[in-house]
Write an enzyme that holds these catalytic residues in place. Structure first.
Site, short mmCIF file in Angstrom:
data_model
loop_
_atom_site.label_atom_id
_atom_site.label_comp_id
_atom_site.label_asym_id
_atom_site.label_seq_id
_atom_site.Cartn_x
_atom_site.Cartn_y
_atom_site.Cartn_z
N GLU A 73 33.70 49.43 46.96
CA GLU A 73 33.70 48.46 45.70
C GLU A 73 32.04 47.90 46.00
OE1 GLU A 73 36.22 45.60 44.49
OE2 GLU A 73 36.14 45.22 46.11
N GLU A 126 34.38 40.29 50.59
CA GLU A 126 34.24 38.59 50.56
C GLU A 126 35.16 37.95 51.72
OE1 GLU A 126 36.34 37.60 47.30
OE2 GLU A 126 33.93 38.72 46.15
N GLY A 182 31.56 41.12 40.63
CA GLY A 182 31.22 39.51 39.94
C GLY A 182 30.11 39.66 38.76
N HIS A 239 38.27 43.38 52.47
CA HIS A 239 37.09 42.55 50.82
C HIS A 239 35.82 42.69 51.73
CE1 HIS A 239 35.71 41.37 47.14
NE2 HIS A 239 36.39 42.19 46.42
N SER A 241 33.13 44.95 38.78
CA SER A 241 32.97 44.51 37.37
C SER A 241 33.38 45.59 36.39
CB SER A 241 31.45 44.27 36.78
OG SER A 241 30.44 43.26 37.77
N ASN A 279 43.11 42.02 41.38
CA ASN A 279 43.09 41.22 43.07
C ASN A 279 42.17 40.58 42.44
OD1 ASN A 279 41.90 39.80 44.84
ND2 ASN A 279 40.17 41.05 46.05
N TRP A 280 43.64 39.41 42.36
CA TRP A 280 43.49 38.13 41.93
C TRP A 280 42.31 37.03 42.49
CZ3 TRP A 280 47.90 35.60 38.59
CH2 TRP A 280 48.55 36.48 37.57
N LYS A 281 41.97 37.44 43.88
CA LYS A 281 41.24 36.39 44.28
C LYS A 281 41.83 35.02 44.74
CE LYS A 281 37.28 39.19 43.50
NZ LYS A 281 35.80 39.16 43.43
N GLY A 317 38.99 42.78 39.25
CA GLY A 317 38.41 41.47 39.81
C GLY A 317 38.99 40.30 38.38
N GLY A 318 37.68 39.73 38.18
CA GLY A 318 37.90 38.65 37.25
C GLY A 318 38.83 39.53 35.83
O1 LIG Z 1 35.82 42.37 44.00
C1 LIG Z 1 36.83 42.78 43.01
C2 LIG Z 1 37.37 43.39 43.41
O2 LIG Z 1 38.21 43.56 44.38
C3 LIG Z 1 35.74 43.13 41.62
O3 LIG Z 1 35.58 41.64 40.78
P1 LIG Z 1 35.23 42.20 39.25
O4 LIG Z 1 35.78 42.78 38.68
O5 LIG Z 1 35.83 40.48 39.42
O6 LIG Z 1 33.49 42.27 39.83
#
Ligand SMILES: O=C(CO)COP(=O)(O)O
Length: 252
Positions: free
Chosen positions: A166, A98, A172, A96, A211, A10-12, A232-233
């Site tokens: 999640e 967010e 993050g 998600h 994470s 997920n590149w957000k 994510g990251g």
């Molecule tokens: O929200 C995430 C994937 O949707 C997880 O993000 P991180 O891997 O950056 O913690």
């Protein structure tokens, strides 16, 4: 349970056209047979979905990060599941944390989005997870049960729905739940989905997200009922994605 792990990125709100270079590198890793033990999915921002799908071709699927409940209409700024499918996406993340937190998305809205995804032929990656205070007050399984009941549409199958656990406090932050906590959450989700959907619930893929890094992926993905990761990251760079896939090689 699914035998092959799914590594979903997920590149957000990250990624410009220059980032297609990373997708090219991931495509080349897949084409070289290097990642044949896993399934890969990358969800770039909507602006890159069409170019991403063209760039990676049939090496691996591409998904969106959100869709509207309706397929078209007067909804300025929104993007429908039909549009994502038209751009070459096969999956879409919905619910998600967010989106739930920053855009006020309720379980009803998330379920409607998952239904819209199915109507457009997309697999919905439905995200659920507790906040830190919910965990500290012992509400984790109640929250997961409520979100599963409210966000996963009736008639869901392993082809139309993937569920991602999640924990909000793990996103993050570099913090992850213990293996026992992941096992408890995923075992609970599997039981609830099996009760409601029978064989489909037993076959549905359950991802862990929060994470996930090259250094911890093997431990997290070895847990029962963890069929993959939502990253994510560490999904932004091909080198990290390849390292994560390498990390789970022994689990394939
Ligand atoms: O929200 C995430 C994937 O949707 C997880 O993000 P991180 O891997 O950056 O913690």
């Amino acid at each position: 349970m699914s035998a092959r792990k799914l590594i979903a990125g997920n590149w957000k709100m990250n990624g410009l056209t220059a980032s297609l270079e990373e997708l090219r590198a991931m495509r080349d890793a897949v084409a070289g047979g290097h990642l044949s033990h896993v399934d890969l999915l990358i969800c770039p921002p909507a602006t890159l979905v069409a170019a991403a799908a063209q760039t990676v071709g049939d090496a691996f699927p591409v998904g969106g990060q959100d869709c509207h409940e309706r397929q078209e209409g007067a909804f300025t700024g929104n993007i429908s599941a039909a549009m994502l499918a038209d751009a070459g996406a096969t999956h879409v993340i919905v619910g998600h944390s967010e989106r739930r937190t920053l855009h006020g998305e309720t379980d009803d809205i998330v379920r409607a989005k998952a239904e819209a995804a199915r109507a457009a032929g997309l697999t919905a990656v439905i995200c659920i997870g507790e906040t830190e205070s919910e965990r500290e007050t012992g509400q984790t399984l109640d929250v997961l049960g409520r979100q599963l009941a409210g966000s996963v549409p009736d008639g869901a199958t392993a082809d139309t729905v993937i569920v991602a656990y999640e924990p909000v406090w793990a996103i993050g932050t570099g913090r992850t739940p213990t293996v026992d906590d992941v096992a408890e959450a995923h075992g609970f989700m599997r039981a609830r989905l099996s009760e409601r959907f029978g064989d489909a619930g037993r076959a549905m893929r359950l991802l862990y997200g929060g994470s996930v890094k090259p250094g911890n992926c093997a431990t997290l993905l070895a847990v029962d009922n963890v069929d993959g990761a939502l990253v994510g990251g560490a999904s932004l760079k091909s080198a990290d994605i390849v390292a994560i896939c390498d990390g789970v090689r022994t689990l394939a």
